[in-house]
Design an enzyme around this catalytic site. Structure first.
Site, PDB file in Angstrom:
ATOM      1  N   ASP A 167      -6.732  14.200  18.373  1.00 26.50           N
ATOM      2  CA  ASP A 167      -5.841  14.750  17.255  1.00 26.50           C
ATOM      3  C   ASP A 167      -6.224  16.198  17.291  1.00 26.50           C
ATOM      4  O   ASP A 167      -7.048  16.867  17.858  1.00 26.50           O
ATOM      5  CB  ASP A 167      -5.981  14.165  16.030  1.00 26.50           C
ATOM      6  CG  ASP A 167      -5.505  12.898  15.760  1.00 26.50           C
ATOM      7  OD1 ASP A 167      -4.532  12.874  16.567  1.00 26.50           O
ATOM      8  OD2 ASP A 167      -5.961  12.000  15.179  1.00 26.50           O
ATOM      9  N   CYS A 184     -14.317  12.647  14.821  1.00 22.72           N
ATOM     10  CA  CYS A 184     -13.538  12.123  13.763  1.00 22.72           C
ATOM     11  C   CYS A 184     -12.289  13.070  13.363  1.00 22.72           C
ATOM     12  O   CYS A 184     -12.440  13.992  12.963  1.00 22.72           O
ATOM     13  CB  CYS A 184     -14.603  11.828  12.500  1.00 22.72           C
ATOM     14  SG  CYS A 184     -13.437  11.024  11.201  1.00 22.72           S
ATOM     15  N   LYS A 199       2.594   7.425  15.391  1.00 25.23           N
ATOM     16  CA  LYS A 199       2.150   7.449  16.860  1.00 25.23           C
ATOM     17  C   LYS A 199       3.305   7.284  17.972  1.00 25.23           C
ATOM     18  O   LYS A 199       4.196   6.333  17.763  1.00 25.23           O
ATOM     19  CB  LYS A 199       1.240   6.114  17.006  1.00 25.23           C
ATOM     20  CG  LYS A 199      -0.013   6.063  16.327  1.00 25.23           C
ATOM     21  CD  LYS A 199      -0.742   4.623  16.232  1.00 25.23           C
ATOM     22  CE  LYS A 199      -1.746   4.945  15.190  1.00 25.23           C
ATOM     23  NZ  LYS A 199      -1.333   4.736  13.757  1.00 25.23           N
ATOM     24  N   CYS A 257     -18.948  10.091  13.789  1.00 26.02           N
ATOM     25  CA  CYS A 257     -18.452  10.408  15.037  1.00 26.02           C
ATOM     26  C   CYS A 257     -17.829  11.872  14.970  1.00 26.02           C
ATOM     27  O   CYS A 257     -17.232  12.465  14.241  1.00 26.02           O
ATOM     28  CB  CYS A 257     -17.289   9.772  15.287  1.00 26.02           C
ATOM     29  SG  CYS A 257     -17.341   7.969  15.176  1.00 26.02           S
ATOM     30  N   ARG A 289       3.392   4.997   5.735  1.00 24.55           N
ATOM     31  CA  ARG A 289       4.202   5.822   6.650  1.00 24.55           C
ATOM     32  C   ARG A 289       5.144   5.069   7.518  1.00 24.55           C
ATOM     33  O   ARG A 289       6.594   5.461   7.760  1.00 24.55           O
ATOM     34  CB  ARG A 289       3.324   6.519   7.863  1.00 24.55           C
ATOM     35  CG  ARG A 289       3.979   7.165   9.098  1.00 24.55           C
ATOM     36  CD  ARG A 289       3.075   8.082   9.688  1.00 24.55           C
ATOM     37  NE  ARG A 289       2.499   8.837   8.769  1.00 24.55           N
ATOM     38  CZ  ARG A 289       1.389   9.934   8.727  1.00 24.55           C
ATOM     39  NH1 ARG A 289       0.378   9.392   9.853  1.00 24.55           N
ATOM     40  NH2 ARG A 289       1.008  10.606   8.111  1.00 24.55           N
ATOM     41  N   TYR A 290       5.030   3.852   7.821  1.00 25.17           N
ATOM     42  CA  TYR A 290       5.685   3.018   8.532  1.00 25.17           C
ATOM     43  C   TYR A 290       6.555   2.038   7.470  1.00 25.17           C
ATOM     44  O   TYR A 290       6.072   1.852   6.436  1.00 25.17           O
ATOM     45  CB  TYR A 290       5.079   2.271   9.519  1.00 25.17           C
ATOM     46  CG  TYR A 290       4.686   2.777  10.630  1.00 25.17           C
ATOM     47  CD1 TYR A 290       5.223   3.623  11.549  1.00 25.17           C
ATOM     48  CD2 TYR A 290       3.123   3.241  10.688  1.00 25.17           C
ATOM     49  CE1 TYR A 290       4.713   4.240  12.940  1.00 25.17           C
ATOM     50  CE2 TYR A 290       2.721   4.101  11.830  1.00 25.17           C
ATOM     51  CZ  TYR A 290       3.507   4.664  12.780  1.00 25.17           C
ATOM     52  OH  TYR A 290       3.057   5.381  13.947  1.00 25.17           O
ATOM     53  N   CYS A 335     -19.273   5.884   6.671  1.00 26.96           N
ATOM     54  CA  CYS A 335     -19.534   5.462   8.051  1.00 26.96           C
ATOM     55  C   CYS A 335     -21.009   5.457   8.242  1.00 26.96           C
ATOM     56  O   CYS A 335     -22.122   6.194   7.742  1.00 26.96           O
ATOM     57  CB  CYS A 335     -19.062   6.254   8.772  1.00 26.96           C
ATOM     58  SG  CYS A 335     -17.167   6.285   9.023  1.00 26.96           S
ATOM     59  N   ARG A 376       4.260  -1.461   7.067  1.00 23.52           N
ATOM     60  CA  ARG A 376       2.928  -1.527   6.767  1.00 23.52           C
ATOM     61  C   ARG A 376       2.249  -0.411   6.369  1.00 23.52           C
ATOM     62  O   ARG A 376       2.794   0.765   6.452  1.00 23.52           O
ATOM     63  CB  ARG A 376       2.208  -1.679   8.347  1.00 23.52           C
ATOM     64  CG  ARG A 376       2.798  -0.925   9.467  1.00 23.52           C
ATOM     65  CD  ARG A 376       2.763  -1.555  10.680  1.00 23.52           C
ATOM     66  NE  ARG A 376       3.184  -0.529  11.685  1.00 23.52           N
ATOM     67  CZ  ARG A 376       4.073  -0.100  12.187  1.00 23.52           C
ATOM     68  NH1 ARG A 376       5.118  -0.429  11.392  1.00 23.52           N
ATOM     69  NH2 ARG A 376       4.187   0.642  13.299  1.00 23.52           N
ATOM     70  N   ASP A 433      -0.620  10.822  17.844  1.00 21.08           N
ATOM     71  CA  ASP A 433      -0.240  10.845  16.616  1.00 21.08           C
ATOM     72  C   ASP A 433       0.504  12.092  16.256  1.00 21.08           C
ATOM     73  O   ASP A 433      -0.261  13.202  16.276  1.00 21.08           O
ATOM     74  CB  ASP A 433      -1.372  10.461  15.909  1.00 21.08           C
ATOM     75  CG  ASP A 433      -1.083   9.552  14.728  1.00 21.08           C
ATOM     76  OD1 ASP A 433       0.003   9.578  14.239  1.00 21.08           O
ATOM     77  OD2 ASP A 433      -2.239   8.588  14.178  1.00 21.08           O
ATOM     78  N   ARG A 456     -10.804  12.235  10.521  1.00 19.86           N
ATOM     79  CA  ARG A 456     -10.678  12.588   9.197  1.00 19.86           C
ATOM     80  C   ARG A 456     -12.139  13.213   8.776  1.00 19.86           C
ATOM     81  O   ARG A 456     -12.623  13.174   7.622  1.00 19.86           O
ATOM     82  CB  ARG A 456     -10.807  11.306   8.421  1.00 19.86           C
ATOM     83  CG  ARG A 456      -9.325  10.450   8.683  1.00 19.86           C
ATOM     84  CD  ARG A 456      -8.945   9.488   7.574  1.00 19.86           C
ATOM     85  NE  ARG A 456      -8.151   8.728   8.266  1.00 19.86           N
ATOM     86  CZ  ARG A 456      -8.007   7.423   8.560  1.00 19.86           C
ATOM     87  NH1 ARG A 456      -9.037   6.983   8.788  1.00 19.86           N
ATOM     88  NH2 ARG A 456      -6.990   7.040   9.392  1.00 19.86           N
TER      89      ARG A 456
HETATM   90  C1  LIG Z   1      -1.756   3.897  12.830  1.00 19.04           C
HETATM   91  C2  LIG Z   1      -1.247   3.613  11.675  1.00 19.04           C
HETATM   92  C3  LIG Z   1      -0.814   2.453  11.286  1.00 19.04           C
HETATM   93  C4  LIG Z   1      -0.549   1.441  12.218  1.00 19.04           C
HETATM   94  O1  LIG Z   1       0.102   1.515  13.375  1.00 19.04           O
HETATM   95  P1  LIG Z   1       0.394   0.455  14.270  1.00 19.04           P
HETATM   96  O2  LIG Z   1       1.253   1.068  15.518  1.00 19.04           O
HETATM   97  O3  LIG Z   1       0.940  -0.582  13.650  1.00 19.04           O
HETATM   98  O4  LIG Z   1      -0.997   0.004  14.666  1.00 19.04           O
HETATM   99  C5  LIG Z   1      -0.132   2.430  10.051  1.00 19.04           C
HETATM  100  N1  LIG Z   1      -0.116   3.561   9.064  1.00 19.04           N
HETATM  101  C6  LIG Z   1      -0.813   4.667   9.518  1.00 19.04           C
HETATM  102  C7  LIG Z   1      -0.590   5.915   8.547  1.00 19.04           C
HETATM  103  C8  LIG Z   1      -1.396   4.595  10.654  1.00 19.04           C
HETATM  104  O5  LIG Z   1      -1.692   6.198  11.136  1.00 19.04           O
END
Ligand SMILES: *Cc1c(COP(=O)(O)O)cnc(C)c1O
Length: 434
Positions: free
Chosen positions: A302, A141, A346, A138, A121-122, A134, A125, A339, A143
Site C-alpha cells: 500500500d 503495516c 481491491k 509489522c 465499503r462493499y 498486535c 460485507r 487496494d 495501518r
Molecule cells: C478487504 C476488505 C474487505 C473484504 O474483501 P474481500 O475481497 O471480500 O476479501 C471488506 N472490507 C474492506 C474495507 C476491505 O478492505
C-alpha cells in the site's frame, strides 16, 4: 525442535527462571514482547554501529517497536541484514522517508466509516476493527498510523456500537474482524463478539484476520479453538510472507485450526527484499497448502506512509503470478490485488491470457507460450447483429480476398484458415510427444 537452543538462550536472557512451558504460554510471550532498542540489543547482540542505533531509536519514536520473543528467535543473526524476519520486525530509518506517493490513510478507511471501527465499503460485507493491539508490529503495516496509539484502543462501547450497526444493516452478510489483531483480545471478549454476531440473522459468515499463527502461534490454544468452533461458519485469514515463517510451532497452530473445520486462507504482502522473488513465493505457496492454508490474496504494498522502501513495481507481482499459474496447482495461486487508493477497494491485476478475439473465436496463450484458439458457438445470436446481410452496408465481396495470406494471430482469427494453434519449436511438452 520447538524449543531450540536459540530460543532457550533468548528465554533465559528474558527471565532466568523461564521454562519450556513459559515459552509456549502466549501470555508470557506478550508480556515479554521486545519494545525497546536496549532489549533488542541485549537479546540479539547484533553489534550495531552507533549511527544505526540512533537511526533505529529515531524510527521507534514515530513508529513503535514490538516483537514477540518467539518471532525474534527466528532471525538468522549471522545474516540479519537480509533476514526476512528481521526486515519485517526491526525498524529501519527508511520508514521515516516519506515519498511523494505516500498517504496517511491511502485506503480511505476512515472516510468509509459509518461508526468508529467499521469500514463499510462493499455492498454485502464490512471490516470491523475490534482490536488495536498486535503481538508484533509489522514494519510494513498498512495501518501504521494507528499502531500503538493508546487513544485508538476500541472500548466495549465502540465494539457495541459496531455490533449495533451490523444488527441494523440487513445487507451485511459477511463480517471481517480485523485490527490490530483480534486474537490479542481475551477468549471471553472474542466469545462475546462472536456470540453477538451469530445472533444476527443476516450475518452468514464471519471472518477473522490474524497474524498470530506467524508471530505468536501459541495463541492458538485448545480453549480458543473450542470457542471458535461454536461459531461456524467461521473463516480465518492469516498472513505468512516468507517460507521461513512456517516453523513447527506455526504448523501446529494451523493444524489445530484446520482440525476444527475452519477454512484457512493467507494474505501475503509483496515486499522488496523480503519475498519479491518467484522462487520464494512458490516455496511459500507450497508450504501453505501442505498445511491446509489456501493462498487468498497477494497484495501490492500500500501507499501508507513509511512503506516506500518495501514497494516493488507492479510488474514484479505480475511476474510472480506468471511463474505460478500453470506451473503449479491452481489452489496454490493467490489473486494479486492492488487496494485502490481513495477507497476503491481491491482490484485484481493478473497477467493477460486473452490475446485477441473476433466475433466467434478468442485467441489465448498459456503459461508455456502456446497460442491457441477457442471457437465460440455459431448458434448463439448476438442481438447487436440481425445477420441479414442483404441489408448490410458492408462490402462483403472483396475482390482480392482469395489472394490474401494470413500470418500469426490474424491467421488464427481468420475463418478461412484451419490452423488452430501456434506452438513454439522448443516446447518441452511437444518434445515429449515425439
Ligand atoms: C478487504 C476488505 C474487505 C473484504 O474483501 P474481500 O475481497 O471480500 O476479501 C471488506 N472490507 C474492506 C474495507 C476491505 O478492505
Amino acid at each position: 525442535m520447538i524449543y531450540n537452543e536459540n530460543q532457550q538462550k533468548i528465554a533465559r536472557k528474558i527471565d532466568s527462571d523461564s521454562s519450556n512451558s513459559h515459552w509456549r504460554d502466549w501470555k508470557w510471550q506478550v508480556k515479554n514482547r521486545i519494545t525497546s532498542l536496549s532489549a533488542l540489543n541485549k537479546l540479539l547482540e547484533l553489534n550495531l554501529s552507533k549511527d544505526k542505533i540512533e537511526q533505529i531509536q529515531k524510527t521507534i519514536s514515530k513508529f513503535p517497536l514490538s516483537i514477540t520473543p518467539y518471532y525474534l528467535s527466528l532471525i538468522d543473526i549471522d545474516h540479519f541484514e537480509h533476514d526476512p524476519v528481521f526486515l519485517q520486525s526491526v525498524p529501519s530509518i527508511q520508514e521515516l522517508t516519506i515519498s511523494c506517493a505516500d498517504m496517511p490513510d491511502p485506503l480511505d478507511e476512515d472516510s468509509d466509516s459509518p461508526v468508529p471501527g467499521i469500514t463499510h465499503r462493499y455492498p454485502d460485507r464490512v471490516l470491523f476493527l475490534v482490536s488495536n493491539v498486535c503481538a508484533m508490529y509489522c514494519r510494513h503495516c498498512t495501518r501504521k498510523r494507528k499502531v500503538g496509539d493508546i487513544d485508538e484502543i476500541p472500548s466495549k462501547e465502540v465494539i457495541d456500537s459496531g455490533l449495533a450497526y451490523i444488527r441494523n444493516t440487513p445487507v451485511i452478510r459477511d463480517v471481517l474482524l480485523s485490527g490490530g489483531d483480534p486474537f490479542l483480545l481475551s477468549d471471553s471478549m472474542l466469545d462475546y463478539i462472536l456470540t453477538e454476531l451469530r445472533a444476527i440473522k443476516h450475518v452468514e459468515t464471519i471472518r477473522i484476520g490474524t497474524r498470530t499463527p506467524v508471530v505468536l502461534p501459541y495463541r492458538i490454544t485448545d480453549e480458543l479453538v473450542a470457542i471458535l468452533k461454536k461459531h461456524h461458519p467461521l473463516w480465518i485469514n492469516t498472513h505468512f510472507n516468507h517460507p521461513r515463517e512456517m516453523t513447527t510451532s506455526a504448523k501446529q497452530a494451523l493444524a489445530k485450526l484446520a482440525d476444527a473445520g475452519i477454512p484457512l486462507g493467507n494474505q501475503t504482502v509483496l515486499l522488496a527484499g523480503v519475498n519479491d522473488c518467484p522462487k520464494i513465493m512458490r516455496a511459500l505457496m507450497h508450504k501453505l497448502t501442505v498445511n491446509r492454508v489456501r493462498p487468498y490474496y497477494l497484495y501490492q504494498c500500500d501507499l501508507s506512509e513509511g512503506l516506500s522502501h518495501f514497494r516493488t513495481p507492479v510488474g514484479k507481482g505480475i511476474e510472480i503470478i506468471e511463474s505460478l499459474i500453470g506451473h503449479t496447482s491452481g489452489f496454490c495461486v493467490p489473486t494479486y490485488v492492488i487496494d485502490a487508493p481513495g477507497g476503491g477497494g481491491k482490484i485484481p491485476v493478473m497477467p493477460n491470457y486473452l490475446i485477441s478475439w473476433s466475433t466467434n473465436k478468442v485467441i489465448l496463450r498459456n503459461y508455456e507460450g502456446v497460442i491457441t484458439t477457442y471457437r465460440e458457438p455459431d448458434s448463439y445470436e448476438p442481438t447487436f447483429c440481425d445477420r441479414n446481410c442483404e441489408t448490410c452496408d458492408l462490402q462483403l465481396a472483396l475482390d482480392d480476398a482469395t489472394e490474401y495470406r494470413s500470418v500469426g494471430i490474424e491467421k488464427l482469427l481468420a475463418d478461412h484458415d484451419e490452423t488452430f494453434a501456434l506452438v513454439p519449436h522448443d516446447n518441452d511438452r511437444m518434445k515429449r510427444r515425439d
